[in-house]
Design a protein around this motif. Sequence first.
Motif, PDB file in Angstrom:
ATOM      1  N   SER A 109       0.841  -1.209   0.000  1.00  0.00           N
ATOM      2  CA  SER A 109       0.000   0.000   0.000  1.00  0.00           C
ATOM      3  C   SER A 109       0.871   1.253   0.000  1.00  0.00           C
ATOM      4  CB  SER A 109      -0.931  -0.012   1.206  1.00  0.00           C
ATOM      5  OG  SER A 109      -1.843  -1.089   1.139  1.00  0.00           O
ATOM      6  N   ALA A 110       1.940   1.227   0.823  1.00  0.00           N
ATOM      7  CA  ALA A 110       2.859   2.367   0.852  1.00  0.00           C
ATOM      8  C   ALA A 110       3.549   2.537  -0.500  1.00  0.00           C
ATOM      9  CB  ALA A 110       3.892   2.183   1.958  1.00  0.00           C
ATOM     10  N   TYR A 111       3.880   1.399  -1.134  1.00  0.00           N
ATOM     11  CA  TYR A 111       4.534   1.449  -2.448  1.00  0.00           C
ATOM     12  C   TYR A 111       3.599   2.071  -3.485  1.00  0.00           C
ATOM     13  CZ  TYR A 111       7.495  -0.099  -6.328  1.00  0.00           C
ATOM     14  OH  TYR A 111       8.308  -0.135  -7.441  1.00  0.00           O
ATOM     15  N   LEU A 112       2.327   1.674  -3.467  1.00  0.00           N
ATOM     16  CA  LEU A 112       1.363   2.204  -4.429  1.00  0.00           C
ATOM     17  C   LEU A 112       1.082   3.682  -4.165  1.00  0.00           C
ATOM     18  CD1 LEU A 112      -1.148  -0.784  -4.669  1.00  0.00           C
ATOM     19  CD2 LEU A 112       0.642  -0.134  -6.291  1.00  0.00           C
ATOM     20  N   ASP A 113       1.076   4.084  -2.886  1.00  0.00           N
ATOM     21  CA  ASP A 113       0.911   5.509  -2.578  1.00  0.00           C
ATOM     22  C   ASP A 113       2.086   6.312  -3.129  1.00  0.00           C
ATOM     23  OD1 ASP A 113      -1.453   4.991  -1.275  1.00  0.00           O
ATOM     24  OD2 ASP A 113      -0.555   4.951   0.730  1.00  0.00           O
ATOM     25  N   TRP A 114       3.286   5.749  -2.993  1.00  0.00           N
ATOM     26  CA  TRP A 114       4.487   6.399  -3.534  1.00  0.00           C
ATOM     27  C   TRP A 114       4.391   6.507  -5.057  1.00  0.00           C
ATOM     28  CZ3 TRP A 114       8.992   3.299  -5.477  1.00  0.00           C
ATOM     29  CH2 TRP A 114      10.083   4.110  -5.834  1.00  0.00           C
ATOM     30  N   TYR A 115       3.932   5.431  -5.701  1.00  0.00           N
ATOM     31  CA  TYR A 115       3.785   5.420  -7.155  1.00  0.00           C
ATOM     32  C   TYR A 115       2.740   6.447  -7.604  1.00  0.00           C
ATOM     33  CZ  TYR A 115       2.762   3.557 -11.823  1.00  0.00           C
ATOM     34  OH  TYR A 115       2.568   3.411 -13.165  1.00  0.00           O
ATOM     35  N   GLN A 116       1.618   6.487  -6.892  1.00  0.00           N
ATOM     36  CA  GLN A 116       0.554   7.440  -7.239  1.00  0.00           C
ATOM     37  C   GLN A 116       1.013   8.875  -7.016  1.00  0.00           C
ATOM     38  OE1 GLN A 116      -3.226   6.665  -5.332  1.00  0.00           O
ATOM     39  NE2 GLN A 116      -3.828   8.802  -5.434  1.00  0.00           N
ATOM     40  N   ALA A 117       1.705   9.123  -5.908  1.00  0.00           N
ATOM     41  CA  ALA A 117       2.184  10.480  -5.630  1.00  0.00           C
ATOM     42  C   ALA A 117       3.184  10.934  -6.680  1.00  0.00           C
ATOM     43  CB  ALA A 117       2.807  10.524  -4.239  1.00  0.00           C
TER      44      ALA A 117
ATOM     45  N   SER B 267       8.302   5.180 -13.963  1.00  0.00           N
ATOM     46  CA  SER B 267       7.148   5.617 -14.754  1.00  0.00           C
ATOM     47  C   SER B 267       6.221   4.455 -15.090  1.00  0.00           C
ATOM     48  CB  SER B 267       7.624   6.285 -16.055  1.00  0.00           C
ATOM     49  OG  SER B 267       8.443   5.383 -16.790  1.00  0.00           O
ATOM     50  N   LYS B 268       6.772   3.226 -15.141  1.00  0.00           N
ATOM     51  CA  LYS B 268       5.962   2.050 -15.444  1.00  0.00           C
ATOM     52  C   LYS B 268       6.076   1.072 -14.292  1.00  0.00           C
ATOM     53  CE  LYS B 268       5.191  -1.603 -18.858  1.00  0.00           C
ATOM     54  NZ  LYS B 268       5.642  -2.220 -20.125  1.00  0.00           N
ATOM     55  N   LEU B 269       4.950   0.614 -13.797  1.00  0.00           N
ATOM     56  CA  LEU B 269       4.910  -0.297 -12.652  1.00  0.00           C
ATOM     57  C   LEU B 269       4.881  -1.734 -13.142  1.00  0.00           C
ATOM     58  CD1 LEU B 269       4.700  -0.512  -9.561  1.00  0.00           C
ATOM     59  CD2 LEU B 269       2.219  -0.492  -9.822  1.00  0.00           C
ATOM     60  N   ASN B 270       5.925  -2.497 -12.785  1.00  0.00           N
ATOM     61  CA  ASN B 270       5.960  -3.921 -13.119  1.00  0.00           C
ATOM     62  C   ASN B 270       5.283  -4.701 -11.980  1.00  0.00           C
ATOM     63  OD1 ASN B 270       7.446  -3.538 -15.537  1.00  0.00           O
ATOM     64  ND2 ASN B 270       9.336  -3.350 -14.346  1.00  0.00           N
ATOM     65  N   TRP B 271       4.024  -5.017 -12.178  1.00  0.00           N
ATOM     66  CA  TRP B 271       3.230  -5.646 -11.123  1.00  0.00           C
ATOM     67  C   TRP B 271       3.443  -7.164 -11.145  1.00  0.00           C
ATOM     68  CZ3 TRP B 271       1.083  -3.794  -6.995  1.00  0.00           C
ATOM     69  CH2 TRP B 271       0.136  -4.537  -6.302  1.00  0.00           C
ATOM     70  N   PRO B 272       4.091  -7.711 -10.111  1.00  0.00           N
ATOM     71  CA  PRO B 272       4.409  -9.151 -10.132  1.00  0.00           C
ATOM     72  C   PRO B 272       3.279 -10.033  -9.623  1.00  0.00           C
ATOM     73  CG  PRO B 272       5.338  -8.166  -8.169  1.00  0.00           C
ATOM     74  CD  PRO B 272       4.622  -7.056  -8.901  1.00  0.00           C
ATOM     75  N   LEU B 273       2.211  -9.408  -9.112  1.00  0.00           N
ATOM     76  CA  LEU B 273       1.139 -10.175  -8.498  1.00  0.00           C
ATOM     77  C   LEU B 273      -0.057 -10.256  -9.436  1.00  0.00           C
ATOM     78  CD1 LEU B 273       1.331  -8.489  -4.982  1.00  0.00           C
ATOM     79  CD2 LEU B 273       2.534 -10.516  -5.764  1.00  0.00           C
ATOM     80  N   GLY B 274      -0.802 -11.305  -9.283  1.00  0.00           N
ATOM     81  CA  GLY B 274      -1.984 -11.476 -10.116  1.00  0.00           C
ATOM     82  C   GLY B 274      -2.596 -12.836  -9.907  1.00  0.00           C
TER      83      GLY B 274
END
Length: 337
Positions: free
Chosen positions: A168-176, A261-268
């Motif tokens: 969640s902290a990582y995604l907040d950082w990415y969004q910010a 700039s691009k998020l490599n999402w390893p989960l799914g």
Amino acid sequence: MKLKLTALSFLIISSAAKAQPSIADLFQSIKNYHPLALEKASKRQAVSFQQLEAESAFDTQIQQTSKFRLDGYYDGQYLSQQVSKRLNFMNAEVFGEHRISDGEFPVYEQEYDTLSGGELNVGVKLSLLQNRDINKFGVAVNNSQFEFAKSQAEEALYVNHLLSKGISAYLDWYQATLFKNIIDDLVKTTEQRQQAIETRVNNGDLAEITLTEFNTTLLKRKISLQKAQRTLTLAQQALTYYWRDNYGQMHNINKVGEAPSKLNWPLGISNEDALQYQQDISQHPLLSAKQNLLSQAQNELVLADNKLLPKLDFEFKLARDIGDGSETLMGTEPKVG
């Protein structure tokens, strides 16, 4: 001189470099170095020591007993060495003993008397009613195993909680980062348009009030950029709570750059994973911890019922003296108790 300047420039660039941890890096940092994860691992290790302590009740035991008279009419001396081992089956105990004595004993201590080579005996003890099917030592071992499994589940559950908070902290950082970059591009575009508007106002194509209104818009967007930068800084600070170095210390916020700039999402979840999802729920750490706690309670309940049974134990021992001495001590002697 040029070489020195080049080296100095390289050091300055290196020190100013910002890090961009990936999600995989963050996960490894939390699992291996986060203090709260290490605390849970330490508790799980402490429980494993309790398991070893419970299992020690079934270790081979060596016991020695000696009695010496220092003065008096009788001079009988006695030495016994016994090896025994407890078994979980029927609360059994198997033992072997060698005892030897020397001198004379009073009548009330004649059981200590042996031939010159001593007495060898082996035997077994069993529980026929109480403690036959279950006993406190076996329950302690079983419960310690459940306790260890529960501690493993609780550790996994807590680490999963940390990973969830970390992502969640990582995604907040990415969004910010994205929001700040968008506002930054908007400010730069507005500044470029400002130059064109100033030119048209100077040429008389636009009223001066237009430039004033545009400057107000630019000022608002710069204020928004400052807010976005502050939000990004806070997100970077929150990220460092989960992103740790090899010593468990939070990374300096100055080391945290903007998110990629691009998020490599390893989960799914694939279609195959979705089919397996319901089966995986039964193996969830929370359910596993509760199941182990229930098993411990069931063991205690059965052990409590066992204590209501009459106590009836059986012992068989086979003894033989060797060496010279009284004829009454010669031969093989079976004993049942």
